[in-house]
Design a protein around this motif. Structure first.
Motif: not given
Lengths: 68, 68, 68, 68, 68, 68
Positions: F39-68
Protein backbone atom coordinates in the motif's frame (compact mmCIF):
# COMPACT_ATOMS: atom_id res chain seq x y z
CA UNK A 1 -2.45 12.61 -25.09
CA UNK A 2 -0.14 10.00 -23.63
CA UNK A 3 -0.97 7.48 -20.89
CA UNK A 4 1.33 6.46 -18.04
CA UNK A 5 0.64 2.76 -18.63
CA UNK A 6 2.87 2.37 -21.59
CA UNK A 7 3.18 -1.40 -21.74
CA UNK A 8 1.75 -1.71 -25.22
CA UNK A 9 1.71 -4.93 -27.19
CA UNK A 10 0.71 -4.61 -30.83
CA UNK A 11 -1.33 -7.38 -32.42
CA UNK A 12 -4.42 -8.45 -34.31
CA UNK A 13 -7.76 -9.49 -32.85
CA UNK A 14 -8.05 -13.23 -33.23
CA UNK A 15 -11.50 -13.76 -31.76
CA UNK A 16 -14.18 -12.04 -29.69
CA UNK A 17 -16.65 -13.58 -27.29
CA UNK A 18 -19.43 -11.47 -25.84
CA UNK A 19 -21.24 -12.16 -22.57
CA UNK A 20 -24.02 -10.10 -21.00
CA UNK A 21 -21.66 -7.67 -19.24
CA UNK A 22 -18.11 -8.68 -20.12
CA UNK A 23 -16.28 -9.53 -23.34
CA UNK A 24 -13.22 -11.65 -24.01
CA UNK A 25 -10.89 -10.39 -26.73
CA UNK A 26 -8.11 -12.67 -27.95
CA UNK A 27 -5.19 -10.80 -29.51
CA UNK A 28 -2.36 -12.37 -31.51
CA UNK A 29 0.75 -10.44 -30.50
CA UNK A 30 3.72 -10.83 -32.78
CA UNK A 31 5.86 -7.71 -32.50
CA UNK A 32 8.80 -7.60 -30.11
CA UNK A 33 8.39 -5.17 -27.19
CA UNK A 34 10.04 -4.16 -23.95
CA UNK A 35 7.60 -4.43 -21.08
CA UNK A 36 8.02 -3.28 -17.49
CA UNK A 37 6.86 -5.35 -14.50
CA UNK A 38 6.67 -3.78 -11.05
CA UNK A 39 7.06 -6.41 -8.35
CA UNK A 40 8.32 -6.28 -4.79
CA UNK A 41 12.07 -6.01 -4.26
CA UNK A 42 11.66 -9.06 -2.03
CA UNK A 43 10.22 -11.14 -4.91
CA UNK A 44 12.97 -9.99 -7.25
CA UNK A 45 15.56 -11.12 -4.74
CA UNK A 46 13.82 -14.38 -3.86
CA UNK A 47 13.57 -15.32 -7.54
CA UNK A 48 17.22 -14.29 -7.95
CA UNK A 49 16.35 -12.19 -11.01
CA UNK A 50 19.33 -11.00 -13.05
CA UNK A 51 19.81 -9.35 -16.44
CA UNK A 52 19.69 -11.89 -19.23
CA UNK A 53 17.46 -14.35 -17.33
CA UNK A 54 14.81 -16.04 -19.42
CA UNK A 55 11.47 -15.29 -17.74
CA UNK A 56 7.75 -15.17 -18.40
CA UNK A 57 5.62 -12.09 -17.86
CA UNK A 58 2.29 -13.30 -16.43
CA UNK A 59 -0.84 -11.14 -16.65
CA UNK A 60 -4.41 -11.79 -15.44
CA UNK A 61 -6.75 -11.16 -18.36
CA UNK A 62 -8.93 -8.72 -16.41
CA UNK A 63 -5.90 -6.41 -16.24
CA UNK A 64 -5.44 -6.05 -20.00
CA UNK A 65 -7.02 -3.10 -21.81
CA UNK A 66 -7.48 -2.73 -25.56
CA UNK A 67 -6.57 0.35 -27.57
CA UNK A 68 -7.73 0.77 -31.14
CA UNK B 1 0.55 -26.81 -10.91
CA UNK B 2 -1.12 -24.55 -13.43
CA UNK B 3 -2.34 -20.99 -12.84
CA UNK B 4 -5.59 -19.51 -14.18
CA UNK B 5 -3.78 -16.36 -15.36
CA UNK B 6 -2.33 -17.85 -18.43
CA UNK B 7 -1.35 -14.76 -20.35
CA UNK B 8 2.33 -15.59 -20.51
CA UNK B 9 4.85 -13.63 -22.53
CA UNK B 10 8.29 -15.18 -22.84
CA UNK B 11 11.32 -12.92 -22.85
CA UNK B 12 14.68 -11.98 -21.39
CA UNK B 13 15.34 -9.57 -18.54
CA UNK B 14 16.79 -6.42 -20.01
CA UNK B 15 17.36 -4.42 -16.84
CA UNK B 16 16.47 -4.34 -13.15
CA UNK B 17 16.06 -1.34 -10.89
CA UNK B 18 15.64 -1.83 -7.16
CA UNK B 19 13.96 0.62 -4.79
CA UNK B 20 13.47 0.22 -1.06
CA UNK B 21 10.23 -1.77 -1.37
CA UNK B 22 9.50 -2.18 -5.09
CA UNK B 23 11.53 -3.29 -8.10
CA UNK B 24 11.17 -2.53 -11.79
CA UNK B 25 11.97 -5.40 -14.15
CA UNK B 26 12.23 -4.67 -17.88
CA UNK B 27 11.64 -7.70 -20.07
CA UNK B 28 12.37 -7.93 -23.80
CA UNK B 29 9.51 -9.99 -25.22
CA UNK B 30 10.10 -11.42 -28.67
CA UNK B 31 8.00 -14.56 -29.04
CA UNK B 32 4.54 -14.39 -30.60
CA UNK B 33 1.68 -15.16 -28.22
CA UNK B 34 -2.09 -15.10 -28.03
CA UNK B 35 -3.25 -13.00 -25.10
CA UNK B 36 -6.74 -12.58 -23.70
CA UNK B 37 -8.13 -9.24 -22.56
CA UNK B 38 -11.34 -9.08 -20.53
CA UNK B 39 -13.09 -5.76 -21.01
CA UNK B 40 -16.71 -4.69 -20.76
CA UNK B 41 -19.02 -5.68 -23.59
CA UNK B 42 -19.89 -2.00 -23.75
CA UNK B 43 -16.26 -1.03 -24.44
CA UNK B 44 -15.93 -3.74 -27.07
CA UNK B 45 -18.99 -2.38 -28.83
CA UNK B 46 -18.04 1.28 -28.45
CA UNK B 47 -14.59 0.60 -29.93
CA UNK B 48 -16.27 -1.42 -32.68
CA UNK B 49 -13.86 -4.30 -32.16
CA UNK B 50 -13.90 -6.97 -34.86
CA UNK B 51 -11.74 -9.96 -35.75
CA UNK B 52 -8.67 -8.91 -37.70
CA UNK B 53 -8.54 -5.39 -36.21
CA UNK B 54 -5.07 -4.13 -35.44
CA UNK B 55 -5.06 -3.19 -31.75
CA UNK B 56 -2.74 -2.60 -28.82
CA UNK B 57 -2.97 -4.47 -25.54
CA UNK B 58 -2.24 -1.96 -22.77
CA UNK B 59 -1.11 -3.10 -19.32
CA UNK B 60 -0.21 -1.09 -16.20
CA UNK B 61 3.19 -2.26 -15.01
CA UNK B 62 1.98 -2.99 -11.46
CA UNK B 63 -0.23 -5.71 -12.97
CA UNK B 64 2.58 -7.74 -14.51
CA UNK B 65 4.10 -10.64 -12.59
CA UNK B 66 7.36 -12.43 -13.36
CA UNK B 67 7.78 -16.18 -13.52
CA UNK B 68 11.22 -17.76 -13.64
CA UNK C 1 -12.82 0.47 10.40
CA UNK C 2 -10.85 2.35 7.78
CA UNK C 3 -9.46 0.96 4.52
CA UNK C 4 -6.06 1.78 3.02
CA UNK C 5 -7.59 2.38 -0.43
CA UNK C 6 -8.97 5.78 0.29
CA UNK C 7 -9.59 7.03 -3.20
CA UNK C 8 -13.28 7.58 -2.71
CA UNK C 9 -15.55 9.27 -5.21
CA UNK C 10 -19.03 10.11 -4.00
CA UNK C 11 -21.93 9.82 -6.42
CA UNK C 12 -25.32 8.39 -7.29
CA UNK C 13 -26.04 5.12 -9.08
CA UNK C 14 -27.19 5.98 -12.57
CA UNK C 15 -27.88 2.49 -13.89
CA UNK C 16 -27.25 -1.17 -13.15
CA UNK C 17 -26.83 -4.03 -15.58
CA UNK C 18 -26.71 -7.59 -14.30
CA UNK C 19 -25.06 -10.52 -16.08
CA UNK C 20 -24.84 -14.11 -14.89
CA UNK C 21 -21.72 -13.56 -12.78
CA UNK C 22 -20.76 -9.89 -13.10
CA UNK C 23 -22.62 -6.61 -12.78
CA UNK C 24 -21.96 -3.19 -14.25
CA UNK C 25 -22.76 -0.22 -12.01
CA UNK C 26 -22.71 3.27 -13.52
CA UNK C 27 -22.14 6.01 -10.96
CA UNK C 28 -22.62 9.74 -11.55
CA UNK C 29 -19.79 11.41 -9.65
CA UNK C 30 -20.20 15.10 -9.02
CA UNK C 31 -18.28 16.02 -5.87
CA UNK C 32 -14.71 17.32 -6.10
CA UNK C 33 -12.07 14.98 -4.66
CA UNK C 34 -8.33 14.57 -4.41
CA UNK C 35 -7.27 11.19 -5.76
CA UNK C 36 -3.85 9.54 -5.63
CA UNK C 37 -2.37 7.65 -8.56
CA UNK C 38 0.69 5.44 -8.07
CA UNK C 39 2.66 5.12 -11.30
CA UNK C 40 6.32 4.44 -12.02
CA UNK C 41 8.76 7.27 -11.48
CA UNK C 42 9.85 6.60 -15.04
CA UNK C 43 6.34 7.29 -16.39
CA UNK C 44 6.05 10.44 -14.30
CA UNK C 45 9.29 11.70 -15.78
CA UNK C 46 8.52 10.60 -19.34
CA UNK C 47 5.16 12.40 -19.22
CA UNK C 48 6.91 15.41 -17.69
CA UNK C 49 4.29 15.65 -14.96
CA UNK C 50 4.37 18.84 -12.90
CA UNK C 51 2.12 20.46 -10.32
CA UNK C 52 -0.72 22.33 -11.97
CA UNK C 53 -0.76 20.13 -15.09
CA UNK C 54 -4.20 19.31 -16.43
CA UNK C 55 -4.43 15.51 -16.59
CA UNK C 56 -6.90 12.67 -16.73
CA UNK C 57 -7.02 9.85 -14.20
CA UNK C 58 -7.80 6.65 -16.13
CA UNK C 59 -9.23 3.60 -14.40
CA UNK C 60 -10.23 0.18 -15.77
CA UNK C 61 -13.77 -0.56 -14.62
CA UNK C 62 -12.85 -3.94 -13.09
CA UNK C 63 -10.70 -2.02 -10.59
CA UNK C 64 -13.51 0.07 -9.13
CA UNK C 65 -15.33 -1.09 -6.01
CA UNK C 66 -18.62 0.21 -4.65
CA UNK C 67 -19.25 1.20 -1.06
CA UNK C 68 -22.76 1.84 0.23
CA UNK D 1 -6.58 5.85 -30.79
CA UNK D 2 -9.14 5.10 -28.11
CA UNK D 3 -8.65 2.90 -25.03
CA UNK D 4 -11.20 0.46 -23.62
CA UNK D 5 -10.67 1.77 -20.07
CA UNK D 6 -12.70 4.87 -20.46
CA UNK D 7 -13.24 5.83 -16.88
CA UNK D 8 -11.59 9.21 -17.17
CA UNK D 9 -11.59 11.83 -14.44
CA UNK D 10 -10.31 15.25 -15.42
CA UNK D 11 -8.32 17.27 -12.91
CA UNK D 12 -5.18 19.16 -12.03
CA UNK D 13 -2.01 17.77 -10.47
CA UNK D 14 -1.91 18.91 -6.88
CA UNK D 15 1.38 17.38 -5.80
CA UNK D 16 3.99 14.84 -6.87
CA UNK D 17 6.20 12.68 -4.70
CA UNK D 18 8.99 10.66 -6.26
CA UNK D 19 10.52 7.50 -4.78
CA UNK D 20 13.30 5.39 -6.28
CA UNK D 21 10.96 3.30 -8.45
CA UNK D 22 7.42 4.57 -7.88
CA UNK D 23 5.79 7.99 -7.86
CA UNK D 24 2.67 9.28 -6.15
CA UNK D 25 0.61 11.79 -8.11
CA UNK D 26 -2.22 13.62 -6.34
CA UNK D 27 -4.90 14.91 -8.68
CA UNK D 28 -7.65 17.37 -7.77
CA UNK D 29 -10.71 16.15 -9.67
CA UNK D 30 -13.53 18.63 -9.99
CA UNK D 31 -15.51 17.83 -13.13
CA UNK D 32 -18.59 15.63 -12.93
CA UNK D 33 -18.26 12.25 -14.67
CA UNK D 34 -20.06 8.97 -15.11
CA UNK D 35 -17.86 6.07 -14.07
CA UNK D 36 -18.46 2.36 -14.47
CA UNK D 37 -17.65 -0.18 -11.77
CA UNK D 38 -17.61 -3.89 -12.56
CA UNK D 39 -18.33 -5.96 -9.47
CA UNK D 40 -19.84 -9.39 -8.95
CA UNK D 41 -23.57 -9.74 -9.36
CA UNK D 42 -23.51 -11.31 -5.90
CA UNK D 43 -22.00 -8.13 -4.37
CA UNK D 44 -24.50 -5.94 -6.18
CA UNK D 45 -27.33 -8.00 -4.73
CA UNK D 46 -25.84 -8.26 -1.24
CA UNK D 47 -25.39 -4.50 -1.07
CA UNK D 48 -28.92 -4.10 -2.43
CA UNK D 49 -27.75 -1.61 -5.04
CA UNK D 50 -30.49 0.30 -6.84
CA UNK D 51 -30.64 3.28 -9.18
CA UNK D 52 -30.47 6.54 -7.27
CA UNK D 53 -28.52 5.08 -4.33
CA UNK D 54 -25.82 7.32 -2.93
CA UNK D 55 -22.56 5.34 -3.07
CA UNK D 56 -18.82 5.74 -3.06
CA UNK D 57 -16.55 4.44 -5.80
CA UNK D 58 -13.41 3.11 -4.09
CA UNK D 59 -10.15 2.68 -6.01
CA UNK D 60 -6.72 1.45 -4.86
CA UNK D 61 -4.15 4.03 -5.92
CA UNK D 62 -1.98 1.48 -7.75
CA UNK D 63 -4.87 1.01 -10.18
CA UNK D 64 -5.04 4.61 -11.35
CA UNK D 65 -3.18 5.69 -14.47
CA UNK D 66 -2.42 9.24 -15.57
CA UNK D 67 -3.01 10.60 -19.06
CA UNK D 68 -1.58 13.94 -20.13
CA UNK E 1 -20.94 1.39 5.08
CA UNK E 2 -20.19 -1.87 3.33
CA UNK E 3 -17.77 -2.40 0.43
CA UNK E 4 -18.38 -4.63 -2.60
CA UNK E 5 -14.92 -6.21 -2.28
CA UNK E 6 -15.76 -8.48 0.55
CA UNK E 7 -12.87 -10.91 0.39
CA UNK E 8 -11.63 -10.20 3.89
CA UNK E 9 -8.89 -12.15 5.61
CA UNK E 10 -8.43 -11.44 9.30
CA UNK E 11 -4.93 -11.47 10.76
CA UNK E 12 -2.20 -9.69 12.67
CA UNK E 13 0.49 -7.43 11.28
CA UNK E 14 3.75 -9.35 11.37
CA UNK E 15 6.10 -6.70 10.01
CA UNK E 16 6.13 -3.38 8.19
CA UNK E 17 8.71 -2.03 5.78
CA UNK E 18 8.50 1.57 4.62
CA UNK E 19 9.97 2.92 1.38
CA UNK E 20 9.80 6.50 0.12
CA UNK E 21 6.39 6.08 -1.55
CA UNK E 22 5.23 2.51 -0.91
CA UNK E 23 5.01 0.29 2.15
CA UNK E 24 5.03 -3.48 2.54
CA UNK E 25 2.76 -4.89 5.24
CA UNK E 26 3.09 -8.57 6.15
CA UNK E 27 -0.04 -10.03 7.72
CA UNK E 28 -0.29 -13.38 9.49
CA UNK E 29 -3.69 -14.76 8.50
CA UNK E 30 -4.99 -17.58 10.63
CA UNK E 31 -8.77 -17.55 10.52
CA UNK E 32 -10.65 -19.70 8.00
CA UNK E 33 -12.51 -17.76 5.31
CA UNK E 34 -14.42 -18.27 2.09
CA UNK E 35 -12.93 -16.20 -0.70
CA UNK E 36 -14.25 -15.61 -4.20
CA UNK E 37 -12.04 -15.59 -7.28
CA UNK E 38 -13.34 -14.28 -10.59
CA UNK E 39 -11.52 -15.87 -13.51
CA UNK E 40 -12.50 -16.54 -17.10
CA UNK E 41 -14.87 -19.41 -17.75
CA UNK E 42 -12.24 -20.62 -20.20
CA UNK E 43 -9.60 -20.86 -17.44
CA UNK E 44 -12.02 -22.64 -15.13
CA UNK E 45 -12.68 -25.22 -17.84
CA UNK E 46 -9.04 -25.56 -18.90
CA UNK E 47 -7.98 -26.19 -15.30
CA UNK E 48 -10.88 -28.61 -14.95
CA UNK E 49 -11.99 -26.97 -11.71
CA UNK E 50 -14.58 -28.90 -9.71
CA UNK E 51 -16.07 -28.63 -6.23
CA UNK E 52 -13.80 -30.21 -3.64
CA UNK E 53 -10.59 -29.60 -5.64
CA UNK E 54 -7.61 -28.55 -3.58
CA UNK E 55 -6.37 -25.26 -5.04
CA UNK E 56 -4.33 -22.20 -4.22
CA UNK E 57 -5.64 -18.66 -4.43
CA UNK E 58 -2.82 -16.51 -5.80
CA UNK E 59 -2.78 -12.73 -5.29
CA UNK E 60 -0.25 -10.10 -6.38
CA UNK E 61 0.69 -8.05 -3.32
CA UNK E 62 -0.15 -4.72 -5.00
CA UNK E 63 -3.78 -5.89 -5.09
CA UNK E 64 -4.19 -6.35 -1.35
CA UNK E 65 -5.62 -3.54 0.77
CA UNK E 66 -5.50 -3.24 4.55
CA UNK E 67 -8.47 -2.41 6.75
CA UNK E 68 -7.99 -1.51 10.40
CA UNK F 1 9.03 -22.34 -12.32
CA UNK F 2 8.23 -19.87 -9.57
CA UNK F 3 6.01 -16.79 -9.81
CA UNK F 4 6.72 -13.41 -8.22
CA UNK F 5 3.16 -13.19 -6.84
CA UNK F 6 3.65 -15.51 -3.96
CA UNK F 7 0.64 -14.67 -1.87
CA UNK F 8 -0.79 -18.16 -1.92
CA UNK F 9 -3.76 -19.28 0.13
CA UNK F 10 -4.44 -23.01 0.18
CA UNK F 11 -8.02 -24.21 0.24
CA UNK F 12 -10.78 -26.31 -1.28
CA UNK F 13 -13.24 -25.27 -3.96
CA UNK F 14 -16.60 -24.76 -2.31
CA UNK F 15 -18.69 -23.85 -5.33
CA UNK F 16 -18.40 -22.78 -8.96
CA UNK F 17 -20.71 -20.56 -10.95
CA UNK F 18 -20.23 -20.20 -14.68
CA UNK F 19 -21.37 -17.24 -16.77
CA UNK F 20 -20.92 -16.75 -20.51
CA UNK F 21 -17.43 -15.25 -20.21
CA UNK F 22 -16.52 -15.20 -16.51
CA UNK F 23 -16.64 -17.72 -13.70
CA UNK F 24 -16.91 -17.31 -9.94
CA UNK F 25 -14.93 -19.78 -7.85
CA UNK F 26 -15.51 -19.87 -4.10
CA UNK F 27 -12.60 -21.29 -2.13
CA UNK F 28 -12.67 -22.31 1.53
CA UNK F 29 -9.29 -21.25 2.91
CA UNK F 30 -8.32 -22.81 6.21
CA UNK F 31 -4.53 -22.92 6.43
CA UNK F 32 -2.62 -20.11 8.14
CA UNK F 33 -0.46 -18.02 5.83
CA UNK F 34 1.64 -14.88 5.79
CA UNK F 35 0.48 -12.51 3.08
CA UNK F 36 2.07 -9.30 1.87
CA UNK F 37 0.08 -6.16 1.07
CA UNK F 38 1.70 -3.28 -0.82
CA UNK F 39 0.00 0.00 0.00
CA UNK F 40 1.19 3.59 -0.01
CA UNK F 41 3.44 4.70 2.82
CA UNK F 42 0.91 7.50 3.32
CA UNK F 43 -1.92 5.01 3.93
CA UNK F 44 0.22 2.99 6.31
CA UNK F 45 0.92 6.14 8.31
CA UNK F 46 -2.64 7.45 8.18
CA UNK F 47 -3.98 4.13 9.45
CA UNK F 48 -1.26 4.14 12.12
CA UNK F 49 -0.29 0.55 11.26
CA UNK F 50 2.04 -1.13 13.74
CA UNK F 51 3.28 -4.67 14.31
CA UNK F 52 0.75 -6.74 16.20
CA UNK F 53 -2.25 -4.74 14.98
CA UNK F 54 -5.32 -6.79 14.17
CA UNK F 55 -6.26 -5.99 10.56
CA UNK F 56 -8.18 -7.31 7.60
CA UNK F 57 -6.65 -7.94 4.20
CA UNK F 58 -9.25 -6.88 1.61
CA UNK F 59 -9.11 -8.17 -1.97
CA UNK F 60 -11.39 -7.52 -4.95
CA UNK F 61 -12.43 -10.87 -6.39
CA UNK F 62 -11.29 -9.99 -9.92
CA UNK F 63 -7.73 -9.86 -8.54
CA UNK F 64 -7.62 -13.44 -7.29
CA UNK F 65 -6.19 -16.18 -9.49
CA UNK F 66 -6.56 -19.92 -9.02
CA UNK F 67 -3.71 -22.41 -9.17
CA UNK F 68 -4.38 -26.14 -9.33
Amino acid sequence: MVISARNGLTGKIDSIKLGEVMASIKIAVDEPAIITAIITKESAEDLGLAEGDKVKAIIKSTNIMVEK
